[in-house]
Write an enzyme that holds these catalytic residues in place. Structure first.
Site, mmCIF file in Angstrom:
data_model
loop_
_atom_site.group_PDB
_atom_site.id
_atom_site.type_symbol
_atom_site.label_atom_id
_atom_site.label_comp_id
_atom_site.label_asym_id
_atom_site.label_seq_id
_atom_site.Cartn_x
_atom_site.Cartn_y
_atom_site.Cartn_z
ATOM 1 N N CYS A 116 -0.491 12.951 -10.554
ATOM 2 C CA CYS A 116 0.866 13.141 -10.254
ATOM 3 C C CYS A 116 2.022 13.938 -11.282
ATOM 4 C CB CYS A 116 1.414 11.732 -9.600
ATOM 5 S SG CYS A 116 0.383 11.476 -8.360
ATOM 6 N N HIS A 258 9.025 12.442 -9.799
ATOM 7 C CA HIS A 258 8.004 12.510 -8.750
ATOM 8 C C HIS A 258 7.987 11.526 -7.643
ATOM 9 C CE1 HIS A 258 4.072 11.859 -6.978
ATOM 10 N NE2 HIS A 258 3.725 10.898 -7.734
ATOM 11 N N ASN A 288 4.005 11.136 -0.909
ATOM 12 C CA ASN A 288 3.470 11.340 -2.201
ATOM 13 C C ASN A 288 2.573 12.474 -2.139
ATOM 14 O OD1 ASN A 288 2.185 11.388 -4.727
ATOM 15 N ND2 ASN A 288 2.276 9.276 -5.087
HETATM 16 O O1 UT7 Z 1 1.941 8.874 -7.606
HETATM 17 C C1 UT7 Z 1 1.144 8.416 -8.607
HETATM 18 C C2 UT7 Z 1 1.879 6.862 -9.104
HETATM 19 N N1 UT7 Z 1 1.630 6.010 -7.918
HETATM 20 C C3 UT7 Z 1 2.497 5.195 -7.957
HETATM 21 O O2 UT7 Z 1 3.156 5.101 -8.898
HETATM 22 C C4 UT7 Z 1 2.481 4.297 -6.628
HETATM 23 C C5 UT7 Z 1 2.613 2.589 -7.261
HETATM 24 N N2 UT7 Z 1 2.481 1.617 -6.288
HETATM 25 C C6 UT7 Z 1 3.143 1.501 -5.120
HETATM 26 O O3 UT7 Z 1 3.740 2.419 -4.736
HETATM 27 C C7 UT7 Z 1 3.131 0.216 -4.270
HETATM 28 O O4 UT7 Z 1 2.484 -0.836 -5.147
HETATM 29 C C8 UT7 Z 1 2.363 0.192 -3.132
HETATM 30 C C9 UT7 Z 1 3.144 0.810 -2.063
HETATM 31 C C10 UT7 Z 1 1.199 1.011 -3.499
HETATM 32 C C11 UT7 Z 1 2.248 -1.248 -2.694
HETATM 33 O O5 UT7 Z 1 3.287 -1.615 -2.395
HETATM 34 P P1 UT7 Z 1 3.734 -3.133 -3.074
HETATM 35 O O6 UT7 Z 1 4.939 -3.775 -2.701
HETATM 36 O O7 UT7 Z 1 3.283 -3.484 -4.536
HETATM 37 O O8 UT7 Z 1 2.441 -4.345 -2.417
HETATM 38 P P2 UT7 Z 1 1.530 -5.015 -2.910
HETATM 39 O O9 UT7 Z 1 0.335 -4.279 -3.461
HETATM 40 O O10 UT7 Z 1 1.999 -6.101 -3.736
HETATM 41 O O11 UT7 Z 1 0.901 -5.777 -1.588
HETATM 42 C C12 UT7 Z 1 1.828 -6.643 -0.805
HETATM 43 C C13 UT7 Z 1 1.035 -7.145 0.359
HETATM 44 C C14 UT7 Z 1 -0.266 -7.532 0.125
HETATM 45 O O12 UT7 Z 1 -0.715 -8.544 0.922
HETATM 46 P P3 UT7 Z 1 -0.622 -10.007 0.430
HETATM 47 O O13 UT7 Z 1 -1.787 -10.265 -0.450
HETATM 48 O O14 UT7 Z 1 0.813 -10.271 -0.063
HETATM 49 O O15 UT7 Z 1 -1.154 -10.867 1.809
HETATM 50 C C15 UT7 Z 1 -1.237 -6.140 0.720
HETATM 51 O O16 UT7 Z 1 -2.441 -6.580 0.984
HETATM 52 O O17 UT7 Z 1 1.087 -6.017 1.287
HETATM 53 C C16 UT7 Z 1 -0.261 -5.628 1.697
HETATM 54 N N3 UT7 Z 1 -0.488 -4.278 2.190
HETATM 55 C C17 UT7 Z 1 0.005 -3.854 3.155
HETATM 56 N N4 UT7 Z 1 0.276 -4.338 4.323
HETATM 57 C C18 UT7 Z 1 0.534 -3.464 5.518
HETATM 58 C C19 UT7 Z 1 -0.765 -3.264 1.233
HETATM 59 N N5 UT7 Z 1 -0.573 -2.048 1.962
HETATM 60 C C20 UT7 Z 1 -0.320 -2.568 3.081
HETATM 61 C C21 UT7 Z 1 -0.007 -1.456 4.230
HETATM 62 N N6 UT7 Z 1 0.347 -2.053 5.459
HETATM 63 N N7 UT7 Z 1 -0.317 -0.464 4.180
#
Ligand code: UT7
Length: 337
Positions: A116, A258, A288
């Site tokens: 990215c 980005h 993204n």
């Molecule tokens: O482009 C290159 C660099 N990329 C980035 O910088 C992206 C960095 N990361 C992110 O944007 C975020 O971490 C994500 C969007 C990938 C995830 O968001 P988050 O707020 O960090 O969520 P999380 O991974 O902490 O997950 C929270 C909860 C989890 O459930 P539990 O364990 O709390 O029960 C996940 O399983 O959300 C769940 N979850 C979802 N729920 C519904 C993860 N993805 C989804 C989804 N729909 N699509």
């Protein structure tokens, strides 16, 4: 600071292309355990453009490249740099085919792999070609058909990543003129490479003599930890790039990061003290798009008036590698296509 040697790279043309197929959060919610509410509130994304079967990265790159040449009003090109994580094939590079399809003949053409951050690493490569005298005009294209490496069953990545291409034509010029790319600050951290990876398909897996484990051919990201690195790195490298340009952060007219996640962008801009009306974003309708993210946003903003000649622009990116970068430019008079 080391003085710049040779001519500066000056932005003289700009174009972008998004494939026509649009996928909504509702579309994704029908096949994955997710919801429009979760995707919007956690990422800021509502819709995204995706390739349909048969369309490859080079197809997107050619469209964007052609638009940048049209915008520059002059199709002389001495070199082509393509930033991508999704080359048409593992071998050879995709850039020579793109150059040929654009009718650019036998110019040097190569790919840059910085996920990215690819657009900014490509910018450094293009600038180096110009500063060394190897080229006077470089076409830099950043294109990703990211959905082709996403596991359709992985809700943590399938809702974020999308496809697109953006391109800039850079010409040799003077460091002080509008459009001149400022000092670039780039970095990497290979110790954290496992946070963003496609485990199989390279020499490591192939030389093991074993076929790829199921799912290993797909992109993976450790979201939460990547998020933390993205905020820290983009904040720090943006501060350094503004300083290198001799700008105070409150002088920045447009902040272009980005488009990884709307919450990441908000945190970085808040930490830098850049007010909301100076932040550009299109993540809501493009998602993204990997390396393409910054030039697609630049092209859209130039077309809709969000970016105007004379604006002091701060660019920053973060991605797999890990890799990160930032640079500055004063926006030039340039036609957006
Ligand atoms: O482009 C290159 C660099 N990329 C980035 O910088 C992206 C960095 N990361 C992110 O944007 C975020 O971490 C994500 C969007 C990938 C995830 O968001 P988050 O707020 O960090 O969520 P999380 O991974 O902490 O997950 C929270 C909860 C989890 O459930 P539990 O364990 O709390 O029960 C996940 O399983 O959300 C769940 N979850 C979802 N729920 C519904 C993860 N993805 C989804 C989804 N729909 N699509």
């Amino acid at each position: 600071m080391t003085p710049r040697r040779g001519p500066a790279a000056v932005l003289a043309g700009l174009g972008a292309y998004l494939p026509p197929q649009v996928v909504t959060n509702e579309d994704l919610s029908r096949r994955l355990d997710t919801s429009d509410e979760w995707i919007r509130s956690r990422t800021g994304i509502a819709t995204r453009h995706v390739v349909t079967p048969g369309t490859a990265t080079s197809d997107l790159a050619v469209e964007a490249g052609w638009r940048a040449l049209k915008s520059a009003g002059d199709d002389r090109v001495d070199a082509v740099v393509l930033a991508t994580t999704t080359p048409d094939q593992p071998c050879p590079a995709t850039a020579p085919q793109v150059a040929a399809r654009l009718g650019l003949g036998h110019v040097p053409a190569f790919d840059v792999a910085a996920v990215c951050s690819g657009f900014l690493f490509g910018l450094a490569s293009a600038e180096g070609l110009i500063a060394s005298g190897l080229a006077e005009r470089v076409l830099l294209i950043a294109a990703d058909a990211f959905t082709t490496i996403i596991n359709p069953e992985d809700r943590t990545t399938a809702v974020i990543f999308a496809d697109g291409a953006g391109a800039v034509l850079l010409r040799a010029g003077e460091a002080g003129e509008p459009g001149a790319i400022g000092r670039q600050i780039l970095g990497s951290d290979g110790e954290s490479s496992h946070l963003i990876e496609v485990p199989a398909g390279g020499s490591r897996q192939r030389s093991s003599g074993r076929p790829a484990a199921p799912g290993d051919e797909y992109f993976r990201m450790v979201g939460r930890e990547t998020y933390r690195h993205a905020v820290e790195r983009m904040t720090s490298v943006s501060t350094q790039a503004a300083e290198a340009a001799g700008w105070r952060l409150d002088e920045v007219d447009r902040f272009v990061a980005h488009q990884a996640n709307a919450r990441i962008l908000g945190s970085v801009a808040d930490r830098l003290g850049i007010p909301e009306d100076r932040r550009l974003s299109n993540i809501a309708h493009v998602g993204n798009t990997g390396a393409a993210s910054i030039p697609v946003l630049l092209a859209e903003a130039a077309a809709d008036g969000g970016l105007r000649a004379g604006h002091k622009v701060l660019l920053t990116a973060f991605g797999g590698g890990l890799s990160w970068g930032a640079t500055t430019l004063v926006w030039p008079e340039v036609a957006a296509t």
